[in-house]
Design a protein around this motif. Structure first.
Motif, mmCIF file in Angstrom:
data_model
loop_
_atom_site.group_PDB
_atom_site.id
_atom_site.type_symbol
_atom_site.label_atom_id
_atom_site.label_comp_id
_atom_site.label_asym_id
_atom_site.label_seq_id
_atom_site.Cartn_x
_atom_site.Cartn_y
_atom_site.Cartn_z
ATOM 1 N N THR A 179 -9.209 5.361 -3.052
ATOM 2 C CA THR A 179 -8.034 5.482 -2.472
ATOM 3 C C THR A 179 -6.951 4.992 -3.460
ATOM 4 O OG1 THR A 179 -8.988 5.229 -0.528
ATOM 5 C CG2 THR A 179 -6.420 5.079 -0.384
ATOM 6 N N LYS A 180 -5.820 5.632 -3.608
ATOM 7 C CA LYS A 180 -4.739 5.398 -4.558
ATOM 8 C C LYS A 180 -4.219 4.193 -3.878
ATOM 9 C CE LYS A 180 -2.540 9.528 -4.578
ATOM 10 N NZ LYS A 180 -1.691 10.169 -4.885
ATOM 11 N N PRO A 181 -3.757 3.388 -4.781
ATOM 12 C CA PRO A 181 -3.033 1.988 -4.384
ATOM 13 C C PRO A 181 -1.508 2.133 -3.588
ATOM 14 C CG PRO A 181 -3.739 1.515 -6.616
ATOM 15 C CD PRO A 181 -4.044 3.215 -6.248
ATOM 16 N N GLU A 182 -1.127 3.406 -3.808
ATOM 17 C CA GLU A 182 0.128 3.699 -3.374
ATOM 18 C C GLU A 182 -0.048 4.399 -2.027
ATOM 19 O OE1 GLU A 182 -0.162 7.093 -6.613
ATOM 20 O OE2 GLU A 182 -0.586 5.020 -6.325
ATOM 21 N N ILE A 183 -1.239 4.834 -1.585
ATOM 22 C CA ILE A 183 -1.428 5.212 -0.516
ATOM 23 C C ILE A 183 -1.672 4.236 0.349
ATOM 24 C CG2 ILE A 183 -3.266 6.447 1.044
ATOM 25 C CD1 ILE A 183 -1.741 8.418 -0.346
ATOM 26 N N VAL A 184 -2.401 3.046 -0.127
ATOM 27 C CA VAL A 184 -2.610 1.866 0.742
ATOM 28 C C VAL A 184 -1.429 1.114 0.984
ATOM 29 C CG1 VAL A 184 -3.569 -0.329 0.628
ATOM 30 C CG2 VAL A 184 -4.772 1.432 -0.298
ATOM 31 N N ASP A 185 -0.242 1.137 0.135
ATOM 32 C CA ASP A 185 0.812 0.397 0.415
ATOM 33 C C ASP A 185 1.747 1.149 1.480
ATOM 34 O OD1 ASP A 185 0.245 -1.289 -1.511
ATOM 35 O OD2 ASP A 185 1.479 -0.448 -3.432
ATOM 36 N N PHE A 186 1.668 2.626 1.219
ATOM 37 C CA PHE A 186 2.286 3.481 2.286
ATOM 38 C C PHE A 186 1.897 3.198 3.668
ATOM 39 C CE2 PHE A 186 2.391 7.108 5.011
ATOM 40 C CZ PHE A 186 3.819 7.332 5.115
ATOM 41 N N LEU A 187 0.466 3.095 3.817
ATOM 42 C CA LEU A 187 -0.164 2.798 5.118
ATOM 43 C C LEU A 187 0.375 1.734 5.907
ATOM 44 C CD1 LEU A 187 -3.658 4.561 4.781
ATOM 45 C CD2 LEU A 187 -1.799 5.389 6.244
ATOM 46 N N MET A 188 0.214 0.630 4.857
ATOM 47 C CA MET A 188 0.752 -0.840 5.383
ATOM 48 C C MET A 188 1.989 -0.886 5.667
ATOM 49 S SD MET A 188 -2.003 -2.932 5.188
ATOM 50 C CE MET A 188 -1.371 -4.537 4.847
ATOM 51 N N ASP A 189 2.866 -0.326 5.000
ATOM 52 C CA ASP A 189 4.304 -0.209 5.346
ATOM 53 C C ASP A 189 4.643 0.547 6.527
ATOM 54 O OD1 ASP A 189 7.328 -0.846 4.520
ATOM 55 O OD2 ASP A 189 7.197 1.312 4.551
ATOM 56 N N TYR A 190 4.081 1.762 6.829
ATOM 57 C CA TYR A 190 4.607 2.607 7.692
ATOM 58 C C TYR A 190 3.908 2.100 9.059
ATOM 59 C CZ TYR A 190 5.084 6.919 10.221
ATOM 60 O OH TYR A 190 5.507 7.831 11.067
ATOM 61 N N GLY A 191 2.727 1.611 9.065
ATOM 62 C CA GLY A 191 2.026 1.030 10.383
ATOM 63 C C GLY A 191 3.059 -0.024 10.649
ATOM 64 N N ASP A 192 3.536 -1.206 9.702
ATOM 65 C CA ASP A 192 4.352 -2.133 10.340
ATOM 66 C C ASP A 192 5.845 -1.379 10.657
ATOM 67 O OD1 ASP A 192 6.263 -4.172 10.083
ATOM 68 O OD2 ASP A 192 6.050 -4.394 7.940
ATOM 69 N N ARG A 193 6.573 -0.726 10.013
ATOM 70 C CA ARG A 193 8.040 -0.361 10.285
ATOM 71 C C ARG A 193 8.037 0.659 11.162
ATOM 72 N NH1 ARG A 193 11.455 1.300 6.674
ATOM 73 N NH2 ARG A 193 9.828 2.161 5.119
ATOM 74 N N PHE A 194 7.017 1.454 11.240
ATOM 75 C CA PHE A 194 7.300 2.797 12.108
ATOM 76 C C PHE A 194 6.422 2.740 13.278
ATOM 77 C CE2 PHE A 194 8.937 4.024 8.060
ATOM 78 C CZ PHE A 194 10.004 4.744 8.445
ATOM 79 N N LEU A 195 5.319 2.109 13.279
ATOM 80 C CA LEU A 195 4.541 2.067 14.334
ATOM 81 C C LEU A 195 4.515 0.712 15.098
ATOM 82 C CD1 LEU A 195 1.317 3.979 12.877
ATOM 83 C CD2 LEU A 195 2.769 4.886 14.590
ATOM 84 N N GLY A 196 5.148 -0.109 14.447
ATOM 85 C CA GLY A 196 5.340 -1.316 14.903
ATOM 86 C C GLY A 196 4.101 -2.328 15.253
ATOM 87 N N LYS A 197 3.139 -2.212 13.992
ATOM 88 C CA LYS A 197 1.879 -2.919 14.137
ATOM 89 C C LYS A 197 1.723 -3.960 13.052
ATOM 90 C CE LYS A 197 0.372 -0.070 16.854
ATOM 91 N NZ LYS A 197 0.297 -0.343 18.450
ATOM 92 N N GLU A 198 0.877 -4.953 13.418
ATOM 93 C CA GLU A 198 0.395 -5.820 12.469
ATOM 94 C C GLU A 198 -0.580 -5.116 11.633
ATOM 95 O OE1 GLU A 198 0.971 -9.261 11.051
ATOM 96 O OE2 GLU A 198 0.879 -9.880 13.152
ATOM 97 N N THR A 199 -0.070 -4.564 10.325
ATOM 98 C CA THR A 199 -1.151 -4.036 9.436
ATOM 99 C C THR A 199 -1.804 -4.881 8.675
ATOM 100 O OG1 THR A 199 0.923 -3.493 8.194
ATOM 101 C CG2 THR A 199 0.284 -1.601 9.471
ATOM 102 N N VAL A 200 -3.222 -4.912 8.684
ATOM 103 C CA VAL A 200 -3.942 -5.922 8.065
ATOM 104 C C VAL A 200 -4.879 -4.984 6.864
ATOM 105 C CG1 VAL A 200 -5.732 -7.577 8.285
ATOM 106 C CG2 VAL A 200 -3.932 -7.455 10.046
ATOM 107 N N LEU A 201 -4.803 -5.583 5.899
ATOM 108 C CA LEU A 201 -5.621 -4.774 4.835
ATOM 109 C C LEU A 201 -7.069 -5.373 4.785
ATOM 110 C CD1 LEU A 201 -5.641 -2.951 2.217
ATOM 111 C CD2 LEU A 201 -5.136 -4.935 0.760
ATOM 112 N N CYS A 202 -7.908 -4.617 5.098
ATOM 113 C CA CYS A 202 -9.427 -4.847 5.150
ATOM 114 C C CYS A 202 -10.173 -4.267 3.963
ATOM 115 C CB CYS A 202 -10.006 -4.394 6.455
ATOM 116 S SG CYS A 202 -8.885 -4.978 8.021
#
Length: 801
Positions: A179-202
């Motif tokens: 997985t590209k690092p920028e994809i991980v960064d995007f998912l972490m940010d999108y989950g937080d700001r748009f989906l309102g989630k506590e996004t946790v990298l596992c």
């Protein structure tokens, strides 16, 4: 990474798929929801002469799943109209449409072979570069990627939502091997700001973080429960809100989730973790194994640790399982000395420390379960996470814990707890001892207003990533930013010339201390700051006014004191509206009665998406008199444009109050008129205070001017009174309301009509405030109103009399 999500495809419409689709629809994303074509016709379809080629048949599975989801309580969608953002289809006919989406999410059954077969089909139509994720609770990413193209693999990750996805805050992000690092960064940010989630990298380890730790805590706890001979109700009493956990605690949660789900995860973990030092704790104790073998999985099978007995006369009676006989018995009302002694300790951290150190059966249970959990999480670093804060985030957000394991360990004192753990035979990981030997005595600390965690590789404290965007009141407290306070409220310097007011009464009810806090905060802001944020981090924004004081005055028939109290409340609400600086209120969860009225008078509301707002005073035999009735009348007047049917609009607002309507989301609060079009909604609760503060600054920098009180509010007098009276009379004749309900409704109608005026007239806000205070006072003298207040205060439930 510059990526915009306009449309997503959700592949799989089961319980999780449909609910995830609804949550994307909640935030305005267009959703394509697909599932398999049915193998056979139903009996009903055969009777209608349908064939397998009929679209209604081919989309039956997905359509039925979505409709069942939309009927679910609590609702997975903010507003039923948002369902129009979801288009349904099936894999055979509609999979080619995924070429037009920005994100493909697979949510099919938890079987690797089925997921791989679907991914093979997806590759035929997926546009290169399209984001693709799997919502899995445990299947390794590297296995799902096998045989896939390079482009698929670099854009692929795991996105593990917890059920129900609208309400549970956790979203685990699990990168694949490529997985590209920028994809991980995007998912972490999108989950937080748009989906309102506590996004946790596992990491890609069995069950990731939350289920690995949470299920261990449950099954390991079962061994302790069995060893100590504790009962079902005893355990749920000990493991619920008293220690900052969900009200459903242990056994009720397992019944709701399904025992089979928990057991399957535990069994899989036992198989997958041959080198886990605590592996044997995943073996099922008898109190789990017997239920699993009997298929007593909980609510889905009609019985589990609890069973609802339905008697022939319609009565329902809840029973609990007896672990000695494995038969059902009356639900017990457990008592522990520790819990009795801790009743007056409101501060959760102080209460947990008190309970763990108490010498009785409860204290013994807490020590055994906490020490075992602390040992386990310390040994999971760096296996499942390099950073300890991720474990706290995942478990807290996924299982509804107010404090994660390391946070709880800090509360008890790391060094003294390690010593007690070793005495009990529980050995913490070596890095914990090294941390203590180096003079570091906590996992977290606040420095210069920033919360930091102990970073094991560097042996130093590092700021938790992303928290610079949050305003956390606990951090402000630790940074000594409190500038005023009393028993019920505190004022903090939030920085950038903005102050914040926090309530901290029981249920954040609004009494004299809170009113003093509001007035003091406004005075301070007007003198030295750009503006004020009113918000808190409690379970609820505010459950309303303090009824106990009102009940006391009303019982003594001290109407002069009630009049002064209500006049002061009204004056304070109006001051929030007409101060010389912007006042932004940030309500979340319950904002009822006075909490709603305060919000209605703010220059701006920055609401959390989960907002249960309403003027509910009729439930205790009263009408809103903190400006709530006045404000809804004012909003009616300002909404009407020439040609409108005025009575229809006024009736909408009247019914909201008369029926004590409470929104089930911030979006619904907007539809009910509690939120205005310009008011904001925050998806991620942790961002709410920061966004409220930003709004204060924006209003101030735009040249905020103190507004003038409105004197041209249009009221309809006898015209609306006649309409309301006809409706009230009809409701009485139909036995829909009681005589006392009718009396309250007539008082409300009188205020919202402006009194017995012969023709529509323009009146001032103060005119309406005087009317609502007069109506409120008269109702406090009613015996049936006092009976309603008494029932709420002393029985905890509403009374209809």
């Amino acid at each position: 990474m510059n990526k915009t999500i306009r449309k997503v495809a959700i592949l799989g419409s089961g319980v999780m798929g449909s609910r995830i689709a609804c949550h994307f629809a909640n935030i305005g994303v267009e959703v394509l929801l697909l599932d398999i074509v049915p193998f056979e016709l139903t009996e009903d379809e055969q009777k209608k002469g349908l064939t397998k080629e009929n679209p209604a048949v081919r989309n039956r599975i997905v359509n039925t799943a979505l409709q069942n989801t939309l009927k679910a309580k609590p609702s997975p969608i903010y507003d039923q109209s948002f369902a129009s953002r979801i288009t349904t289809g099936n894999f055979d006919d509609d999979l080619p449409k995924i070429k037009d989406v920005d994100w493909i999410m697979e949510v099919v059954v938890e079987r690797l072979d089925i997921k791989q077969q679907l991914f093979e089909k997806v590759e035929k139509y997926r546009k290169p570069g399209t984001l693709i994720t799997s919502n899995t609770s445990g299947i390794p990413m590297h296995m799902m990627c096998e045989g896939r193209s390079e482009d698929f693999q670099i854009n692929f990750a795991g996105t593990h939502f917890f059920n129900p996805p609208r309400y549970l805050r956790l979203l685990e992000i699990i990168p694949g091997p490529k997985t590209k690092p920028e994809i991980v960064d995007f998912l972490m940010d999108y989950g937080d700001r748009f989906l309102g989630k506590e996004t946790v990298l596992c990491k890609d380890t069995p069950a990731f973080i939350a289920n690995r730790i949470g299920v261990y805590a449950i099954i390991s706890g079962m061994h302790t429960i069995e060893k100590m001979g504790l009962g079902v109700s005893e355990v749920d009493k000990l493991t619920g809100p008293v220690i900052g956990r969900a009200k459903s605690a242990t056994f009720r949660t397992m019944d709701v989730v399904g025992l089979d789900t928990t057991v399957n995860v535990a069994n899989n973990l036992y198989k997958a973790l041959p080198h886990d030092e605590s592996r044997d704790k995943f073996k099922l104790p008898k109190i789990v194994e017997v239920l699993y073998e009997n298929k007593w999985f909980g609510d889905k099978t009609g019985q589990g640790y609890f069973k609802m007995i339905r008697h022939k006369d319609g009565r329902k009676e809840l029973k609990e399982l007896d672990f000695n006989t494995f038969e059902y018995k009356d639900v017990e009302k457990p008592k522990f000395k520790a819990l009795e002694a801790s009743k007056e300790i409101d501060d959760l951290k102080k209460r947990i420390k008190f309970l763990v150190n108490f010498e009785d059966k409860a204290g013994e249970f807490y020590r055994a379960s906490f020490y075992d959990l602390f040992k386990y999480v310390s040994h999971r670093i760096p296996e499942i996470s390099d950073e300890l804060y991720r474990i706290d985030q995942a478990v807290s957000a996924g299982f509804g814990w107010e404090l994660g394991p390391f946070e709880t360990w800090d509360v008890l004192g790391v060094k003294e707890t390690v010593e007690k753990m070793e005495a009990a035979g529980e050995k913490a990981a070596a890095w914990v001892h090294e941390m203590l030997d180096a003079g570091n005595d906590s996992f977290y600390k606040v420095e210069n207003g920033k919360k930091k965690y102990y970073d094991i590789p560097s042996k130093s404290y590092v700021e938790i990533p992303g928290t610079s965007d949050f305003i956390i009141l606990d951090t402000l407290k630790a940074a000594d930013k409190k500038i005023w306070g009393n028993a019920g409220a505190s004022i903090y310097d939030m920085g950038d010339e903005v102050i914040g007011l926090e309530f901290h009464t029981k249920m954040n009810s609004m009494g004299a201390e809170v009113i003093e806090g509001i007035n003091t905060a406004i005075s301070m802001a007007e003198k030295s700051y750009k503006g004020l944020v009113i918000g808190n981090e409690g379970g609820n924004f505010s459950a309303g006014a303090n009824l106990a004081m009102l009940f006391m005055f009303a019982g003594d028939q001290d109407f002069d004191e009630i009049n002064l109290m209500i006049a002061q409340f009204q004056k304070t609400m109006m001051r929030a509206r007409y101060s010389s600086v912007p006042v932004v209120v940030a309500p979340h969860n319950m904002a009822l009665g006075g909490g709603c009225e305060l919000s209605l008078h703010a220059d701006h509301i920055q609401a959390h998406a989960e907002l249960y707002m309403g003027l509910v005073e009729v439930g205790v035999g009263l009408i809103p008199a903190g400006g709530g009735t006045k404000e809804m009348t004012r909003r009616f007047s300002n909404r009407v444009i020439p040609g409108d049917v005025e009575l229809n609009h006024l009736q909408e607002y009247f019914m909201n109050i008369a029926m004590a309507k409470v929104s089930t989301s911030a979006e619904e609060a907007r539809a009910l008129g509690y939120l205005r079009p310009q008011d904001g909604i925050t998806l991620n609760r942790k961002r709410q205070l920061a966004e409220a503060k930003a709004k204060v600054i924006a209003l101030s920098d735009a040249g905020y001017t103190q507004p003038m009180e409105q004197t041209n509010i249009r009221v309809l007098g006898k015209t609306s009174l006649a309409l309301f009276e006809a409706g009230i009379t009809g409701m009485i004749y139909g036995n829909y309301i009681s005589e006392h309900d009718a009396k309250i409704a007539r008082k409300l109608a009188w205020v919202m009509s402006g009194g017995d005026l012969s023709a529509p007239t323009e009146v001032s806000e103060q005119y309406l405030l005087d009317l609502e205070r007069e109506a409120f006072l008269s109702l406090t003298g009613e015996k049936k109103t006092l009976e309603r207040i008494h029932s709420i205060l002393f029985k905890g439930k509403p009374l209809r009399n």
